[in-house]
Design an enzyme around this catalytic site. Structure first.
Site, PDB file in Angstrom:
ATOM      1  N   ARG A 103       0.890  -1.179   0.000  1.00  0.00           N
ATOM      2  CA  ARG A 103       0.000   0.000   0.000  1.00  0.00           C
ATOM      3  C   ARG A 103       0.911   1.207   0.000  1.00  0.00           C
ATOM      4  O   ARG A 103       1.700   1.400   0.932  1.00  0.00           O
ATOM      5  CB  ARG A 103      -0.907  -0.005   1.235  1.00  0.00           C
ATOM      6  CG  ARG A 103      -1.589   1.324   1.447  1.00  0.00           C
ATOM      7  CD  ARG A 103      -2.717   1.282   2.437  1.00  0.00           C
ATOM      8  NE  ARG A 103      -3.882   0.628   1.857  1.00  0.00           N
ATOM      9  CZ  ARG A 103      -5.115   0.733   2.348  1.00  0.00           C
ATOM     10  NH1 ARG A 103      -5.348   1.430   3.443  1.00  0.00           N
ATOM     11  NH2 ARG A 103      -6.128   0.120   1.762  1.00  0.00           N
ATOM     12  N   HIS A 130      -7.366   1.114  -6.450  1.00  0.00           N
ATOM     13  CA  HIS A 130      -7.544   0.202  -5.301  1.00  0.00           C
ATOM     14  C   HIS A 130      -8.235  -1.084  -5.793  1.00  0.00           C
ATOM     15  O   HIS A 130      -9.401  -1.338  -5.489  1.00  0.00           O
ATOM     16  CB  HIS A 130      -8.392   0.908  -4.240  1.00  0.00           C
ATOM     17  CG  HIS A 130      -8.369   0.255  -2.886  1.00  0.00           C
ATOM     18  ND1 HIS A 130      -7.592  -0.843  -2.579  1.00  0.00           N
ATOM     19  CD2 HIS A 130      -9.054   0.558  -1.739  1.00  0.00           C
ATOM     20  CE1 HIS A 130      -7.798  -1.183  -1.310  1.00  0.00           C
ATOM     21  NE2 HIS A 130      -8.671  -0.356  -0.788  1.00  0.00           N
ATOM     22  N   GLN A 133     -10.086  -3.823  -3.471  1.00  0.00           N
ATOM     23  CA  GLN A 133     -11.401  -3.401  -2.990  1.00  0.00           C
ATOM     24  C   GLN A 133     -12.478  -3.677  -4.038  1.00  0.00           C
ATOM     25  O   GLN A 133     -13.578  -4.125  -3.720  1.00  0.00           O
ATOM     26  CB  GLN A 133     -11.368  -1.904  -2.653  1.00  0.00           C
ATOM     27  CG  GLN A 133     -12.691  -1.375  -2.121  1.00  0.00           C
ATOM     28  CD  GLN A 133     -13.036  -1.914  -0.744  1.00  0.00           C
ATOM     29  OE1 GLN A 133     -12.221  -1.846   0.161  1.00  0.00           O
ATOM     30  NE2 GLN A 133     -14.242  -2.442  -0.584  1.00  0.00           N
ATOM     31  N   ASP A 221     -17.311   7.478  -1.624  1.00  0.00           N
ATOM     32  CA  ASP A 221     -16.087   7.279  -0.834  1.00  0.00           C
ATOM     33  C   ASP A 221     -15.782   8.600  -0.137  1.00  0.00           C
ATOM     34  O   ASP A 221     -16.378   9.643  -0.454  1.00  0.00           O
ATOM     35  CB  ASP A 221     -14.939   6.844  -1.769  1.00  0.00           C
ATOM     36  CG  ASP A 221     -13.654   6.461  -1.031  1.00  0.00           C
ATOM     37  OD1 ASP A 221     -13.709   6.243   0.200  1.00  0.00           O
ATOM     38  OD2 ASP A 221     -12.599   6.389  -1.693  1.00  0.00           O
ATOM     39  N   CYS A 261     -16.376   1.718   0.419  1.00  0.00           N
ATOM     40  CA  CYS A 261     -15.237   0.860   0.754  1.00  0.00           C
ATOM     41  C   CYS A 261     -14.824   0.980   2.219  1.00  0.00           C
ATOM     42  O   CYS A 261     -14.159   0.092   2.747  1.00  0.00           O
ATOM     43  CB  CYS A 261     -14.049   1.176  -0.155  1.00  0.00           C
ATOM     44  SG  CYS A 261     -13.353   2.826   0.071  1.00  0.00           S
ATOM     45  N   ARG A 289     -13.666  -8.439   1.514  1.00  0.00           N
ATOM     46  CA  ARG A 289     -12.235  -8.204   1.285  1.00  0.00           C
ATOM     47  C   ARG A 289     -11.470  -9.490   1.586  1.00  0.00           C
ATOM     48  O   ARG A 289     -10.560  -9.890   0.857  1.00  0.00           O
ATOM     49  CB  ARG A 289     -11.717  -7.063   2.172  1.00  0.00           C
ATOM     50  CG  ARG A 289     -12.178  -5.677   1.793  1.00  0.00           C
ATOM     51  CD  ARG A 289     -11.655  -5.241   0.442  1.00  0.00           C
ATOM     52  NE  ARG A 289     -10.205  -5.214   0.388  1.00  0.00           N
ATOM     53  CZ  ARG A 289      -9.428  -4.219   0.834  1.00  0.00           C
ATOM     54  NH1 ARG A 289      -9.985  -3.134   1.323  1.00  0.00           N
ATOM     55  NH2 ARG A 289      -8.108  -4.276   0.747  1.00  0.00           N
TER      56      ARG A 289
HETATM   57  N1  NVA Z   1      -9.994   6.811  -1.336  1.00  0.00           N
HETATM   58  C1  NVA Z   1      -9.602   6.343  -0.032  1.00  0.00           C
HETATM   59  C2  NVA Z   1      -9.825   4.867   0.077  1.00  0.00           C
HETATM   60  C3  NVA Z   1      -9.482   4.291   1.420  1.00  0.00           C
HETATM   61  C4  NVA Z   1      -9.626   2.799   1.480  1.00  0.00           C
HETATM   62  C5  NVA Z   1      -8.151   6.691   0.230  1.00  0.00           C
HETATM   63  O1  NVA Z   1      -7.317   6.537  -0.662  1.00  0.00           O
HETATM   64  O2  NVA Z   1      -7.860   7.161   1.338  1.00  0.00           O
HETATM   65  N1   CP Z   2     -11.226  -0.096   2.351  1.00  0.00           N
HETATM   66  C1   CP Z   2      -9.946  -0.172   2.790  1.00  0.00           C
HETATM   67  O1   CP Z   2      -9.015  -0.396   2.025  1.00  0.00           O
HETATM   68  O2   CP Z   2      -9.808   0.011   4.136  1.00  0.00           O
HETATM   69  P1   CP Z   2      -8.443   0.186   4.947  1.00  0.00           P
HETATM   70  O3   CP Z   2      -7.865   1.531   4.577  1.00  0.00           O
HETATM   71  O4   CP Z   2      -8.871   0.112   6.387  1.00  0.00           O
HETATM   72  O5   CP Z   2      -7.504  -0.921   4.578  1.00  0.00           O
END
Ligand code: NVA
Ligand code: CP
Length: 305
Positions: A103, A130, A133, A221, A261, A289
């Site tokens: 990540r 992502h 997800q 989101d 998500c 997930r």
């Molecule tokens: N769009 C959000 C998704 C988190 C799972 C982010 O990148 O923070």
């Molecule tokens: N939806 C998702 O990826 O959640 P986290 O940021 O908690 O991993």
């Protein structure tokens, strides 16, 4: 050939479908009390440059349920965080573990890791996309509404990394996607262009009512993603009209579901009555997930199709 899971547009449609089929089979086996050791002896490294709850826990639990093990590496406590290169990190981890989930911020780091790793690399979120997800999201949609092919999904909100992966998914799983977003926060232009070239039914509008009309699912989101520099009131003002509330849900099909998500911010991108209401499938989505990623892990490490 190494089975990297980098993004939905670079994995074949049959492979994506096979991963979801595997995920569904593993889920029902698990619910029936079965056990599985298909990743026995394998280790997954989880490399985090951003926070996570679901991604971390679902990958850890998923690996253990398949008989494997995990090592969590956080930026702050590794040499990677002190400037060891992505390429060298990839080469070293390839000597110890069987796959890496990362990540990170820039997509270039994900691609560099995959270029220098001799083991599968999984995209656990970048600033751009992502995909894990979306595998869970498609699985969840289909559990509730049947095959996603030909259905209409409406996105309302920031054209962020999740919106980008929904665009990839619309092409790969053949559904209609109507994105309502302010022009200033429109989704990734390159991904939109790619979708149009594929003949996808993907549209972008600032007319949120038009986007949700006839939709089987409404998705949103957070207004401020990890790594977004701008948490100004301007951004909130821009996105206010895209908040998912009862009025917006009433514009979609009567039996439409709501997805997110998570993490969610009640009263911002979605009202609490929708997030916690009867149309919301967010807890199934979070659970999936785990199952969807078990399908991905099997494909990456066992080449299962
Ligand atoms: N769009 C959000 C998704 C988190 C799972 C982010 O990148 O923070
Ligand atoms: N939806 C998702 O990826 O959640 P986290 O940021 O908690 O991993």
């Amino acid at each position: 050939m190494v089975n990297h899971f980098l993004d939905l547009d670079v994995v074949s449609k049959p492979d994506l479908r096979a991963m979801l089929d595997k995920a569904a089979a593993l889920k029902s086996d698990l619910k029936a009390g079965g056990s599985n050791s298909s990743l026995s002896g394998k280790t997954l490294a989880l490399l985090f440059e951003k926070p996570s709850t679901r991604t971390r826990v679902s990958f850890e639990v998923g690996m253990r349920q398949l008989g494997g093990d995990v090592i969590v590496l956080e930026r702050e406590t590794t040499q990677f965080g002190r400037g060891e290169t992505v390429a060298d990190t990839a080469r070293v981890l390839s000597r110890y573990v069987d796959a890496i989930m990362i990540r990170t911020t820039a997509e270039s780091k994900l691609l560099e890791l995959a270029e220098h790793a001799t083991i599968p690399v999984i995209n656990g979120l970048t600033d751009r996309t992502h995909p894990c997800q979306l595998m869970a999201d498609v699985m969840t949609f289909e559990e509730h509404k049947g095959p996603i092919k030909g259905k209409k999904i409406a996105w309302s909100g920031d054209g962020n990394n999740m919106a980008a992966s929904w665009i990839h998914a619309a092409v790969q799983f053949d559904f209609e996607l109507a994105i309502a977003a302010p022009a200033e926060l429109s989704p990734d232009a390159e991904i939109l262009k790619w979708a149009q070239e594929q003949g996808a039914k993907v549209s972008v509008t600032s007319d949120v009512e038009a986007a949700v009309d006839g939709a089987d699912c409404v998705v949103t989101d957070t207004w401020v993603s990890m790594g977004d520099q701008d948490e100004s009131s301007d951004r909130h003002n821009l996105l206010q009209a895209y908040q998912v509330d009862q009025r917006l849900m009433d514009g979609a099909n009567k039996d439409a579901i709501f997805m997110h998500c998570l993490p969610a911010y009640r009263g911002r991108e979605v009202t609490a009555d929708i997030l916690d209401g009867p149309q919301s499938v967010i807890w199934d989505e979070a659970e999936n997930r785990l199952h969807a990623q078990k399908g991905i892990l099997n494909w990456c490490m066992n080449g299962e199709n």
